[in-house]
Write a protein that holds these residues in place. Structure first.
Motif, PDB file in Angstrom:
ATOM      1  N   TYR A  61       0.806  -1.214   0.000  1.00 48.39           N
ATOM      2  CA  TYR A  61       0.000   0.000   0.000  1.00 48.39           C
ATOM      3  C   TYR A  61       0.840   1.266   0.000  1.00 48.39           C
ATOM      4  CZ  TYR A  61      -3.341  -3.470   1.834  1.00 48.39           C
ATOM      5  OH  TYR A  61      -4.106  -4.594   2.036  1.00 48.39           O
ATOM      6  N   PHE A  62       2.169   1.145   0.002  1.00 45.51           N
ATOM      7  CA  PHE A  62       3.005   2.325   0.184  1.00 45.51           C
ATOM      8  C   PHE A  62       2.806   3.359  -0.915  1.00 45.51           C
ATOM      9  CE2 PHE A  62       7.120   4.276  -1.133  1.00 45.51           C
ATOM     10  CZ  PHE A  62       7.146   5.260  -0.169  1.00 45.51           C
ATOM     11  N   PHE A  63       2.915   2.956  -2.177  1.00 44.82           N
ATOM     12  CA  PHE A  63       2.854   3.922  -3.266  1.00 44.82           C
ATOM     13  C   PHE A  63       1.474   4.567  -3.351  1.00 44.82           C
ATOM     14  CE2 PHE A  63       6.336   1.085  -4.437  1.00 44.82           C
ATOM     15  CZ  PHE A  63       7.342   2.001  -4.685  1.00 44.82           C
ATOM     16  N   ARG A  64       0.438   3.792  -3.113  1.00 51.70           N
ATOM     17  CA  ARG A  64      -0.917   4.363  -3.115  1.00 51.70           C
ATOM     18  C   ARG A  64      -1.068   5.359  -1.965  1.00 51.70           C
ATOM     19  NH1 ARG A  64      -6.275   2.426  -4.143  1.00 51.70           N
ATOM     20  NH2 ARG A  64      -7.571   4.312  -4.140  1.00 51.70           N
ATOM     21  N   THR A  65      -0.517   5.034  -0.792  1.00 49.28           N
ATOM     22  CA  THR A  65      -0.589   5.943   0.352  1.00 49.28           C
ATOM     23  C   THR A  65       0.129   7.246   0.043  1.00 49.28           C
ATOM     24  OG1 THR A  65      -0.686   4.089   1.904  1.00 49.28           O
ATOM     25  CG2 THR A  65       0.012   6.212   2.787  1.00 49.28           C
ATOM     26  N   ARG A  66       1.316   7.139  -0.526  1.00 52.79           N
ATOM     27  CA  ARG A  66       2.093   8.339  -0.876  1.00 52.79           C
ATOM     28  C   ARG A  66       1.336   9.215  -1.866  1.00 52.79           C
ATOM     29  NH1 ARG A  66       7.672   7.496  -3.968  1.00 52.79           N
ATOM     30  NH2 ARG A  66       6.141   7.067  -5.613  1.00 52.79           N
ATOM     31  N   ASP A  67       0.681   8.599  -2.842  1.00 51.72           N
ATOM     32  CA  ASP A  67      -0.097   9.367  -3.822  1.00 51.72           C
ATOM     33  C   ASP A  67      -1.298  10.043  -3.166  1.00 51.72           C
ATOM     34  OD1 ASP A  67       1.669   8.563  -5.756  1.00 51.72           O
ATOM     35  OD2 ASP A  67       0.367   7.011  -6.607  1.00 51.72           O
ATOM     36  N   GLU A  68      -1.955   9.346  -2.246  1.00 55.81           N
ATOM     37  CA  GLU A  68      -3.104   9.936  -1.552  1.00 55.81           C
ATOM     38  C   GLU A  68      -2.665  11.137  -0.719  1.00 55.81           C
ATOM     39  OE1 GLU A  68      -6.483   8.231  -0.481  1.00 55.81           O
ATOM     40  OE2 GLU A  68      -6.436   7.310  -2.465  1.00 55.81           O
ATOM     41  N   TYR A  69      -1.558  11.016  -0.013  1.00 60.17           N
ATOM     42  CA  TYR A  69      -1.057  12.118   0.799  1.00 60.17           C
ATOM     43  C   TYR A  69      -0.707  13.338  -0.050  1.00 60.17           C
ATOM     44  CZ  TYR A  69      -0.514   9.213   5.037  1.00 60.17           C
ATOM     45  OH  TYR A  69      -0.731   8.427   6.145  1.00 60.17           O
ATOM     46  N   ALA A  70      -0.154  13.101  -1.236  1.00 55.81           N
ATOM     47  CA  ALA A  70       0.315  14.203  -2.085  1.00 55.81           C
ATOM     48  C   ALA A  70      -0.824  15.126  -2.506  1.00 55.81           C
ATOM     49  CB  ALA A  70       1.032  13.653  -3.318  1.00 55.81           C
ATOM     50  N   ARG A  71      -2.058  14.648  -2.444  1.00 54.82           N
ATOM     51  CA  ARG A  71      -3.194  15.460  -2.865  1.00 54.82           C
ATOM     52  C   ARG A  71      -3.787  16.304  -1.734  1.00 54.82           C
ATOM     53  NH1 ARG A  71      -4.080  10.766  -6.179  1.00 54.82           N
ATOM     54  NH2 ARG A  71      -5.463   9.774  -4.666  1.00 54.82           N
ATOM     55  N   ILE A  72      -3.220  16.231  -0.525  1.00 57.56           N
ATOM     56  CA  ILE A  72      -3.739  16.996   0.611  1.00 57.56           C
ATOM     57  C   ILE A  72      -2.871  18.234   0.803  1.00 57.56           C
ATOM     58  CG2 ILE A  72      -4.289  16.924   3.066  1.00 57.56           C
ATOM     59  CD1 ILE A  72      -6.035  15.149   1.263  1.00 57.56           C
ATOM     60  N   LYS A  73      -3.393  19.377   0.390  1.00 56.16           N
ATOM     61  CA  LYS A  73      -2.589  20.607   0.420  1.00 56.16           C
ATOM     62  C   LYS A  73      -2.293  21.055   1.843  1.00 56.16           C
ATOM     63  CE  LYS A  73      -6.637  23.651  -0.060  1.00 56.16           C
ATOM     64  NZ  LYS A  73      -7.264  24.718  -0.882  1.00 56.16           N
ATOM     65  N   GLU A  74      -3.182  20.743   2.807  1.00 53.96           N
ATOM     66  CA  GLU A  74      -2.935  21.151   4.190  1.00 53.96           C
ATOM     67  C   GLU A  74      -1.719  20.462   4.792  1.00 53.96           C
ATOM     68  OE1 GLU A  74      -7.473  21.281   3.628  1.00 53.96           O
ATOM     69  OE2 GLU A  74      -5.791  20.029   3.013  1.00 53.96           O
ATOM     70  N   ALA A  75      -1.238  19.394   4.140  1.00 53.02           N
ATOM     71  CA  ALA A  75      -0.132  18.606   4.698  1.00 53.02           C
ATOM     72  C   ALA A  75       1.193  18.866   3.997  1.00 53.02           C
ATOM     73  CB  ALA A  75      -0.471  17.117   4.622  1.00 53.02           C
ATOM     74  N   ARG A  76       1.255  19.846   3.134  1.00 52.05           N
ATOM     75  CA  ARG A  76       2.469  20.042   2.347  1.00 52.05           C
ATOM     76  C   ARG A  76       3.635  20.561   3.175  1.00 52.05           C
ATOM     77  NH1 ARG A  76      -0.732  22.473  -2.949  1.00 52.05           N
ATOM     78  NH2 ARG A  76      -1.616  20.473  -3.586  1.00 52.05           N
ATOM     79  N   HIS A  77       3.376  21.065   4.373  1.00 51.73           N
ATOM     80  CA  HIS A  77       4.454  21.539   5.238  1.00 51.73           C
ATOM     81  C   HIS A  77       5.062  20.424   6.079  1.00 51.73           C
ATOM     82  CE1 HIS A  77       0.982  21.375   7.897  1.00 51.73           C
ATOM     83  NE2 HIS A  77       1.797  21.433   8.937  1.00 51.73           N
ATOM     84  N   LEU A  78       4.481  19.231   6.022  1.00 55.53           N
ATOM     85  CA  LEU A  78       4.906  18.134   6.879  1.00 55.53           C
ATOM     86  C   LEU A  78       6.000  17.296   6.225  1.00 55.53           C
ATOM     87  CD1 LEU A  78       1.398  16.843   8.067  1.00 55.53           C
ATOM     88  CD2 LEU A  78       2.966  18.332   9.330  1.00 55.53           C
ATOM     89  N   SER A  79       6.783  16.640   7.057  1.00 57.03           N
ATOM     90  CA  SER A  79       7.673  15.581   6.579  1.00 57.03           C
ATOM     91  C   SER A  79       6.990  14.246   6.854  1.00 57.03           C
ATOM     92  CB  SER A  79       9.027  15.646   7.275  1.00 57.03           C
ATOM     93  OG  SER A  79       8.902  15.438   8.668  1.00 57.03           O
TER      94      SER A  79
END
Length: 486
Positions: A61-79
C-alpha cells in the motif's frame, strides 16, 4: 512536538464490495471524493506542534498511500516517515515498531498520537482540544486512550469503564471548553457486550466506547510493552535490529516481523497496565465499521432513503444505495443496503450489515478474486482496469502516470497487443526501443522481454489485448523494477 502515527491497513471486510484486500478500507472514498486515509491526514496536519507524520502500512500500500497524501494541500508543510510491514501482526507490534522509530529519531520522550486511518471525526476543534489534554497526560508518563460517550447501546464496540461517574467528575466531555477535569482513570476495558449489557453501560454514566486511539510517549509504551508483553517487546527489538534502518521507507525484516506474536495493543498493554487514563470526548467520531454507519453520512429523503448515486426509486423506503457508473432502480423494497460496483453487487438487510464479512469468508474459501481485487487495480505506476475477459483473451485499459514505468518483464503464456489512445508510450520490445503515439500500436510476443513507460507530462492511456493459453496475473517474470518488485 507531537507526532501522529497513522495505522493504515486491514481489509474492512464488513464494507465489501468497496473495501477489498488490495483496496482496503482506508482508501475507500466518501461522497465528497476524499478517502478515509486522506481525511485522517488532514485532521492531524492542522494540529499544533505537528511537523512529522509516521505511517505504518503494508508494503503493497506504500505507493498508493504516498499518492493519496500528495493530494492533501494542508499537509504540504509536513515531513513523512514510513514503516512498511511485510505482513499484518495486529496493533501491538505495529505500535512497537513506530515507537522504536520515533525513539531513534526524537528520543524516548517523543509523544505519539496513534490513530487508525479508517475513522471519521466531524468536529476538528473538539478533537484538537482532546488531543491537547491527552498529550499533557502522556508527557507525565501515562498511557492515554480516547473514549466516546455512548449515544445508544452499541454491541459492535468495546467499552471502557471509568473509575468515577463522568458527569459528577466533570469529564462528561473533556473536549469541550467548560470541563473541570482533563481525564479520568480507566478501571477496566470491556469486550463487545450483548444488547442488554450495552444498555446497562449506556445508563451507568461510567462507560465509554473504546475508540482505538491512543497517546503516549515512545519510551512509556516500550516500557509497558516490556513489562506486560515481553515476547512482543523482544520480537520488536529483534526485528528493529535486523531491518535496514538507513532506508526510507523503512521496510521491516520479513522473517523477524512475522515471528512477533499477533496481538492487539488493548490485550497486550492497555488492559494490563495500571496507570491508564481516558480522555472522554464528543467530536463526531465514527469507526465507519459497517454500511449502516456509512449510510448515516448521507442525508435521508422523506422516505428514509439515503442514496449516493443515480437512482430511480418507486415505493422504496429506508434504503441505502451506493453505486458507481450505472443507474440503480429499486421498486417496492424497504430496509435494504444496496452497494453496486463494476464486478460485484451487495444486497443486504440493513439490520444484517455486520454479517457482510461472512460473504468475504465464503469468497476466500472459493478463492474468488472478488475478495481481493476490483476491476480497477492500483499499481505504483498507475492503474489497470479489466474491461472484458474470457478463457482465451483479456482486454485492459492501462493508465501510466507521467514519468512512471512498468517493470522490465516477460510472460511465458501470453502475447500482448498495445494501442495508445492518449499520450505517448516508450516501449522496450525485445532488442528494440520505440515511441508509440496516439492511434499507434505495437505487438509483444510471448517470451519477449518488454517494458512500458510514459515519457510525457500527461497520463498515458492505452488498451491492452492479451491472448494466450493462460492469462493469470502471476505469469510474469520481472528482470528490473524501479519499485523494488523484481
Amino acid at each position: 512536538m507531537l507526532t501522529p502515527v497513522i495505522l493504515s491497513g486491514g481489509a474492512g471486510t464488513r464494507l465489501w464490495p468497496v473495501s477489498r484486500e488490495a483496496h482496503p478500507k482506508p482508501f475507500m472514498q466518501l461522497a465528497d471524493g476524499q478517502s478515509l486515509l486522506q481525511k485522517t491526514l488532514r485532521r492531524v496536519a492542522v494540529l499544533p506542534r505537528v511537523q512529522r507524520v509516521l505511517t505504518l502500512t503494508n508494503r503493497e500500500y506504500f505507493f498508493r498511500t504516498r499518492d493519496e497524501y500528495a493530494r492533501i494541500k494542508e499537509a504540504r508543510h509536513l515531513s513523512f516517515d514510513y514503516v512498511l510491514e511485510p505482513v499484518g501482526r495486529n496493533t501491538a507490534p505495529a505500535i512497537a515498531m513506530a515507537a522504536l522509530r520515533l525513539q531513534a529519531l526524537e528520543g524516548p520522550e517523543a509523544v505519539m498520537l496513534v490513530l487508525p486511518a479508517d475513522h471519521l471525526i466531524n468536529d476538528q476543534a473538539r478533537f484538537a482540544r482532546a488531543v491537547d489534554l491527552a498529550a499533557e497526560q502522556a508527557r507525565e508518563g501515562r498511557l492515554v486512550t480516547f473514549g466516546i460517550r455512548p449515544s445508544y447501546p452499541e454491541t459492535g464496540f468495546g467499552y471502557i469503564e471509568t473509575s468515577e461517574d463522568l458527569v459528577l467528575a466533570g469529564v462528561e466531555d473533556a473536549a469541550s471548553s467548560n470541563t473541570r477535569s482533563a481525564s479520568c482513570t480507566v478501571r477496566r476495558f470491556v469486550e463487545k457486550p450483548d444488547f442488554m449489557t450495552a444498555t446497562a453501560y449506556l445508563e451507568s454514566g461510567r462507560h465509554l466506547w473504546n475508540s482505538g486511539m491512543f497517546c503516549f510517549t515512545a519510551g512509556a509504551y516500550l516500557e509497558a510493552l516490556q513489562l506486560h508483553a515481553p515476547a512482543v517487546h523482544e520480537g520488536a527489538v529483534a526485528c528493529w535490529e535486523a531491518s535496514a534502518l538507513e532506508q526510507q521507507p523503512l521496510e521491516l525484516n520479513p522473517a523477524c516481523f512475522a515471528s512477533i506474536p499477533d496481538i492487539s495493543v488493548d490485550y497486550a498493554v492497555m488492559e494490563q497496565a495500571t496507570d491508564v487514563a481516558v480522555v472522554p470526548g464528543d467530536f463526531g467520531w465514527s469507526d465507519i465499521g459497517s454500511w449502516s454507519a456509512v449510510s448515516e453520512l448521507t442525508e435521508a429523503d422523506g422516505d428514509g432513503n439515503r442514496v449516493d448515486c443515480e437512482t430511480v426509486l418507486v415505493d422504496a423506503s429506508n434504503c441505502f444505495i451506493r453505486g458507481n457508473d450505472r443507474l440503480v432502480a429499486a421498486v417496492g423494497v424497504e430496509n435494504l443496503v444496496i452497494v453496486d460496483t463494476p464486478d460485484a453487487l451487495l444486497v443486504a438487510n440493513r439490520d444484517r450489515t455486520q454479517d457482510v464479512k461472512k460473504v468475504v469468508e465464503q469468497l476466500k474459501l472459493l478463492d474468488h478474486e472478488a475478495y481481493r481485487l476490483h476491476r480497477t487495480v492500483h499499481r505504483p505506476w498507475g492503474t489497470y482496469t479489466v474491461l472484458e475477459e474470457s478463457g482465451a483473451f483479456k482486454i485492459k485499459r492501462i493508465v501510466v502516470k507521467p514519468g512512471a514505468s512498468l517493470s522490465l518483464q516477460m510472460h511465458h503464456h501470453r502475447s500482448e497487443h498495445w494501442v495508445v489512445v492518449s499520450g505517448m508510450a516508450r516501449v522496450i520490445n525485445g532488442e528494440r526501443e520505440i515511441l508509440v503515439r496516439k492511434n499507434e500500436s505495437t505487438y509483444i510476443p510471448y517470451g519477449t522481454a518488454h517494458r512500458l513507460s510514459n515519457p510525457g507530462v500527461i497520463d498515458l492511456v492505452m488498451i491492452e489485448v492479451q491472448s494466450g493459453e493462460y492469462l493469470g496475473e502471476d505469469d510474469i517474470v520481472r528482470f528490473d523494477d524501479q519499485y523494488g518488485r523484481a
